[in-house]
Design a protein around this motif. Structure first.
Motif, PDB file in Angstrom:
ATOM      1  N   ARG A 135      44.864  32.513  38.528  1.00 13.86           N
ATOM      2  CA  ARG A 135      44.360  33.821  38.971  1.00 13.86           C
ATOM      3  C   ARG A 135      45.515  34.727  39.415  1.00 13.86           C
ATOM      4  O   ARG A 135      45.512  35.933  39.145  1.00 13.86           O
ATOM      5  CB  ARG A 135      43.338  33.637  40.097  1.00 13.86           C
ATOM      6  N   GLU A 136      46.491  34.144  40.101  1.00 12.08           N
ATOM      7  CA  GLU A 136      47.651  34.932  40.533  1.00 12.08           C
ATOM      8  C   GLU A 136      48.427  35.453  39.330  1.00 12.08           C
ATOM      9  O   GLU A 136      48.860  36.618  39.307  1.00 12.08           O
ATOM     10  CB  GLU A 136      48.551  34.072  41.417  1.00 12.08           C
ATOM     11  N   LEU A 137      48.605  34.596  38.314  1.00  9.87           N
ATOM     12  CA  LEU A 137      49.319  35.018  37.111  1.00  9.87           C
ATOM     13  C   LEU A 137      48.566  36.133  36.396  1.00  9.87           C
ATOM     14  O   LEU A 137      49.172  37.101  35.921  1.00  9.87           O
ATOM     15  CB  LEU A 137      49.510  33.823  36.170  1.00  9.87           C
ATOM     16  N   ALA A 138      47.241  35.996  36.330  1.00 12.87           N
ATOM     17  CA  ALA A 138      46.422  37.026  35.680  1.00 12.87           C
ATOM     18  C   ALA A 138      46.517  38.350  36.432  1.00 12.87           C
ATOM     19  O   ALA A 138      46.611  39.424  35.825  1.00 12.87           O
ATOM     20  CB  ALA A 138      44.970  36.557  35.598  1.00 12.87           C
ATOM     21  N   GLN A 139      46.505  38.286  37.760  1.00 11.91           N
ATOM     22  CA  GLN A 139      46.618  39.500  38.568  1.00 11.91           C
ATOM     23  C   GLN A 139      47.975  40.173  38.371  1.00 11.91           C
ATOM     24  O   GLN A 139      48.064  41.403  38.285  1.00 11.91           O
ATOM     25  CB  GLN A 139      46.406  39.163  40.042  1.00 11.91           C
ATOM     26  N   ASN A 140      49.020  39.355  38.280  1.00  9.59           N
ATOM     27  CA  ASN A 140      50.356  39.907  38.064  1.00  9.59           C
ATOM     28  C   ASN A 140      50.444  40.614  36.715  1.00  9.59           C
ATOM     29  O   ASN A 140      51.040  41.693  36.598  1.00  9.59           O
ATOM     30  CB  ASN A 140      51.407  38.798  38.133  1.00  9.59           C
ATOM     31  N   LEU A 141      49.845  39.999  35.695  1.00 10.60           N
ATOM     32  CA  LEU A 141      49.855  40.625  34.367  1.00 10.60           C
ATOM     33  C   LEU A 141      49.075  41.933  34.384  1.00 10.60           C
ATOM     34  O   LEU A 141      49.494  42.931  33.804  1.00 10.60           O
ATOM     35  CB  LEU A 141      49.253  39.662  33.334  1.00 10.60           C
ATOM     36  N   ALA A 142      47.922  41.925  35.053  1.00  8.32           N
ATOM     37  CA  ALA A 142      47.093  43.124  35.129  1.00  8.32           C
ATOM     38  C   ALA A 142      47.802  44.244  35.887  1.00  8.32           C
ATOM     39  O   ALA A 142      47.587  45.430  35.615  1.00  8.32           O
ATOM     40  CB  ALA A 142      45.760  42.802  35.798  1.00  8.32           C
ATOM     41  N   ALA A 143      48.671  43.855  36.833  1.00  5.81           N
ATOM     42  CA  ALA A 143      49.396  44.848  37.631  1.00  5.81           C
ATOM     43  C   ALA A 143      50.642  45.353  36.926  1.00  5.81           C
ATOM     44  O   ALA A 143      51.357  46.207  37.465  1.00  5.81           O
ATOM     45  CB  ALA A 143      49.766  44.254  38.975  1.00  5.81           C
ATOM     46  N   GLY A 144      50.913  44.804  35.750  1.00  4.20           N
ATOM     47  CA  GLY A 144      52.066  45.260  34.979  1.00  4.20           C
ATOM     48  C   GLY A 144      53.356  44.539  35.285  1.00  4.20           C
ATOM     49  O   GLY A 144      54.438  44.983  34.867  1.00  4.20           O
ATOM     50  N   THR A 145      53.275  43.414  36.016  1.00  2.00           N
ATOM     51  CA  THR A 145      54.482  42.633  36.310  1.00  2.00           C
ATOM     52  C   THR A 145      55.080  42.072  35.033  1.00  2.00           C
ATOM     53  O   THR A 145      54.373  41.518  34.195  1.00  2.00           O
ATOM     54  CB  THR A 145      54.144  41.469  37.266  1.00  2.00           C
ATOM     55  N   THR A 146      56.380  42.209  34.884  1.00  2.00           N
ATOM     56  CA  THR A 146      57.044  41.713  33.680  1.00  2.00           C
ATOM     57  C   THR A 146      57.194  40.198  33.758  1.00  2.00           C
ATOM     58  O   THR A 146      57.714  39.665  34.739  1.00  2.00           O
ATOM     59  CB  THR A 146      58.442  42.349  33.527  1.00  2.00           C
TER      60      THR A 146
END
Length: 232
Positions: free
Chosen positions: A142-153
């Motif tokens: 879930r943390e990884l998905a949130q980071n991707l959704a937030a535009g984290t590279t």
């Protein structure tokens, strides 16, 4: 092999087209694909090997036995991979297939797997707790998905490595918590499935295939998804 995360699907669909049927791949087939992926065999080599197997089969005077599994294609796949490797020597071109992925699709895949892990009915033992590991894994997904959704590279290679580590932890805890008879039953099934192909494959590949078969069947037993992006 770099970033070709449709590896499994491409092979499955190509095999089905050659066989002119929608025959579902078996646990052994999926385990074999994973050994090819882990060995770095290019997708093109696998597809060539499948084509070559069916071409040779079509030329046989008596075709009493159908090609019902990818294991029949194993020798031709390894031969095609070797041919491609030799052809690439001196060209400066890596024998790889690269394909990008949409971050939204990746995030959705991670969240779907987190939900399945949270709802899985897992065993417990005095020495291992699959439920705890599954819950921790779901949290990380879930943390990884949130980071991707937030535009984290985040590079796909790094993400895949993290997913591999998470999956290996699941394998380890499931093996540790499994009832004594379950691993024995799965290994016996693996031995039966692999018996016809032991003389056609290298011993190292048989050993790896056996391991992949057991791990995949153990996940299926508890309806736990594969985490690798190759299973998108």
């Amino acid at each position: 092999m770099e970033n070709y995360f449709n590896y499994f699907t491409e092979i499955e669909e190509h095999f089905q087209r050659q066989r002119s049927s929608t025959l579902l791949l078996s646990t052994l087939d999926w385990a074999l694909i994973e050994t090819w992926k882990d060995a770095g065999i290019p997708l093109e080599a696998v597809l060539r090997g499948i084509d070559s197997t069916f071409e040779h089969y079509a030329k046989r005077p008596a075709r009493t036995r159908k090609i019902n599994g990818l294991a029949f294609c194993s020798q031709e796949v390894l031969s095609a991979a070797e041919d491609m490797k030799e052809a690439a020597v001196g060209t400066g071109k890596p024998v790889t297939a690269v394909k990008g992925m949409d971050t939204g699709e990746i995030a959705a895949f991670l969240l779907k797997n987190a939900e399945r892990l949270e709802s899985a009915k897992l065993p417990e033992s005095l020495t291992a707790s699959p439920r705890t590991v599954a819950a921790d894994t779901a949290r990380v997904l879930r943390e990884l998905a949130q980071n991707l959704a937030a535009g984290t590279t985040l590079s796909l290679e790094d993400l895949e490595r993290r997913l591999t580590v998470l999956e290996e932890k699941l394998f380890a805890v499931l093996h540790a918590a499994a009832p004594d008879d379950l691993p024995l039953q799965i290994r016996a099934a693996a031995d039966r499935e692999l018996a016809p192909y032991r003389r056609k494959m290298p011993a190292a590949q048989i050993e790896q295939l056996h391991k992949q078969f057991v791990n995949k069947r153990l996940l299926e037993e508890h309806d736990i998804p594969r985490l690798s992006l190759f299973y998108m």
